[in-house]
Design an enzyme around this catalytic site. Structure first.
Site, PDB file in Angstrom:
ATOM      1  N   ASP A   8       0.863  -1.181   0.000  1.00 40.02           N
ATOM      2  CA  ASP A   8       0.000   0.000   0.000  1.00 40.02           C
ATOM      3  C   ASP A   8       0.909   1.244   0.000  1.00 40.02           C
ATOM      4  O   ASP A   8       2.136   1.118  -0.181  1.00 40.02           O
ATOM      5  CB  ASP A   8      -0.984  -0.024   1.191  1.00 40.02           C
ATOM      6  CG  ASP A   8      -0.308   0.241   2.537  1.00 40.02           C
ATOM      7  OD1 ASP A   8       0.940   0.301   2.588  1.00 40.02           O
ATOM      8  OD2 ASP A   8      -1.033   0.388   3.542  1.00 40.02           O
ATOM      9  N   CYS A  65       3.414  -3.008   4.001  1.00 41.67           N
ATOM     10  CA  CYS A  65       2.577  -1.861   4.364  1.00 41.67           C
ATOM     11  C   CYS A  65       3.318  -1.108   5.458  1.00 41.67           C
ATOM     12  O   CYS A  65       4.524  -1.336   5.643  1.00 41.67           O
ATOM     13  CB  CYS A  65       1.151  -2.268   4.744  1.00 41.67           C
ATOM     14  SG  CYS A  65       0.958  -3.267   6.226  1.00 41.67           S
ATOM     15  N   THR A  67       3.166  -1.240   8.749  1.00 43.16           N
ATOM     16  CA  THR A  67       3.623  -2.155   9.806  1.00 43.16           C
ATOM     17  C   THR A  67       3.840  -3.582   9.316  1.00 43.16           C
ATOM     18  O   THR A  67       4.446  -4.386  10.025  1.00 43.16           O
ATOM     19  CB  THR A  67       2.563  -2.239  10.919  1.00 43.16           C
ATOM     20  OG1 THR A  67       1.334  -2.699  10.325  1.00 43.16           O
ATOM     21  CG2 THR A  67       2.339  -0.895  11.583  1.00 43.16           C
ATOM     22  N   GLY A  68       3.287  -3.924   8.191  1.00 42.31           N
ATOM     23  CA  GLY A  68       3.276  -5.304   7.705  1.00 42.31           C
ATOM     24  C   GLY A  68       2.098  -6.100   8.240  1.00 42.31           C
ATOM     25  O   GLY A  68       1.807  -7.206   7.774  1.00 42.31           O
ATOM     26  N   HIS A  98      10.473 -23.970   8.550  1.00 44.46           N
ATOM     27  CA  HIS A  98       9.535 -24.690   9.420  1.00 44.46           C
ATOM     28  C   HIS A  98       8.079 -24.531   9.011  1.00 44.46           C
ATOM     29  O   HIS A  98       7.284 -25.448   9.200  1.00 44.46           O
ATOM     30  CB  HIS A  98       9.686 -24.221  10.872  1.00 44.46           C
ATOM     31  CG  HIS A  98      10.934 -24.742  11.529  1.00 44.46           C
ATOM     32  ND1 HIS A  98      11.115 -24.726  12.894  1.00 44.46           N
ATOM     33  CD2 HIS A  98      12.056 -25.297  11.009  1.00 44.46           C
ATOM     34  CE1 HIS A  98      12.304 -25.251  13.196  1.00 44.46           C
ATOM     35  NE2 HIS A  98      12.901 -25.595  12.064  1.00 44.46           N
ATOM     36  N   HIS A 133       8.029 -31.152  10.041  1.00 48.37           N
ATOM     37  CA  HIS A 133       7.267 -29.911   9.843  1.00 48.37           C
ATOM     38  C   HIS A 133       6.112 -30.098   8.858  1.00 48.37           C
ATOM     39  O   HIS A 133       5.166 -29.320   8.854  1.00 48.37           O
ATOM     40  CB  HIS A 133       8.189 -28.796   9.360  1.00 48.37           C
ATOM     41  CG  HIS A 133       9.325 -28.556  10.317  1.00 48.37           C
ATOM     42  ND1 HIS A 133       9.125 -28.037  11.572  1.00 48.37           N
ATOM     43  CD2 HIS A 133      10.652 -28.823  10.210  1.00 48.37           C
ATOM     44  CE1 HIS A 133      10.290 -27.976  12.208  1.00 48.37           C
ATOM     45  NE2 HIS A 133      11.226 -28.444  11.403  1.00 48.37           N
TER      46      HIS A 133
HETATM   47  C1  RB5 Z   1      -1.576   3.001   6.438  1.00 49.91           C
HETATM   48  O1  RB5 Z   1      -1.542   4.218   7.091  1.00 49.91           O
HETATM   49  C2  RB5 Z   1      -1.294   1.868   7.409  1.00 49.91           C
HETATM   50  O2  RB5 Z   1      -2.379   1.693   8.258  1.00 49.91           O
HETATM   51  C3  RB5 Z   1      -0.973   0.585   6.676  1.00 49.91           C
HETATM   52  O3  RB5 Z   1       0.101   0.802   5.824  1.00 49.91           O
HETATM   53  C4  RB5 Z   1      -0.613  -0.594   7.516  1.00 49.91           C
HETATM   54  O4  RB5 Z   1       0.373  -0.274   8.462  1.00 49.91           O
HETATM   55  C5  RB5 Z   1      -1.716  -1.367   8.084  1.00 49.91           C
HETATM   56  O5  RB5 Z   1      -1.532  -2.414   8.712  1.00 49.91           O
END
Ligand code: RB5
Length: 151
Positions: A8, A65, A67-68, A98, A133
């Protein structure tokens, strides 16, 4: 093996770095976008990458994104996807060895470029160990069969 890559807006810059790294390193890849920093919804890009990997057109996926977290949760809703959110190289390697993870999720706002590329390298150069695994991965598939709809 072609790698599916997507992000994103929160992961756009790191996704671009990852694409440059894949190109330099000779890994074939397909970039599913996003293509700039305009605000978009991470599930849309996670779904595109996850469907490509689950369908077998792409061998592995990488999603980014802020945070991922959003992309990993979204991708894991797709049958056949085992997306691993990794912010260290050990976890990235273990997710392949694993858990037979088929998508790596990263947070651009969590790790710097250097570590992120090391994590990508670690993920791409590791492979599933099988053995004990395998039955655990099979049990994850059984959970999918019991709890995910088929539509
Ligand atoms: C976008 O601001 C943010 O929420 C998105 O990139 C992500 O971190 C969501 O999990």
């Amino acid at each position: 093996m072609i790698i599916a890559v997507g992000s994103d807006h929160g992961g756009f810059n790191l996704k671009q770095e990852i694409c440059a790294f894949l190109k330099e390193s000779g890994y074939p890849y397909k970039d599913f976008g996003t293509n700039n920093e305009e605000s978009v919804d991470y599930p849309d890009f996670a779904l595109a990458v996850a469907q490509g990997v689950a369908g077998g057109e792409y061998g592995l996926g990488i999603l980014v994104c802020g945070t991922g977290i959003g992309v990993s949760i979204s991708a894991n809703k797709v049958r056949g996807i085992r997306a691993a959110l990794c912010h260290d190289t050990f976890s990235a390697r273990m997710s392949r060895e694993h858990n037979d993870a088929n998508i790596l999720a990263l947070g651009e706002r969590v790790v710097g470029r250097g570590l992120a590329l090391d994590i990508v390298r670690s993920f791409l150069t590791s492979s599933f160990s099988g053995g004990r695994h395998s039955c655990r991965v099979d049990k994850m598939k059984t959970i999918e069969d019991r709890h995910l709809g088929r539509s």
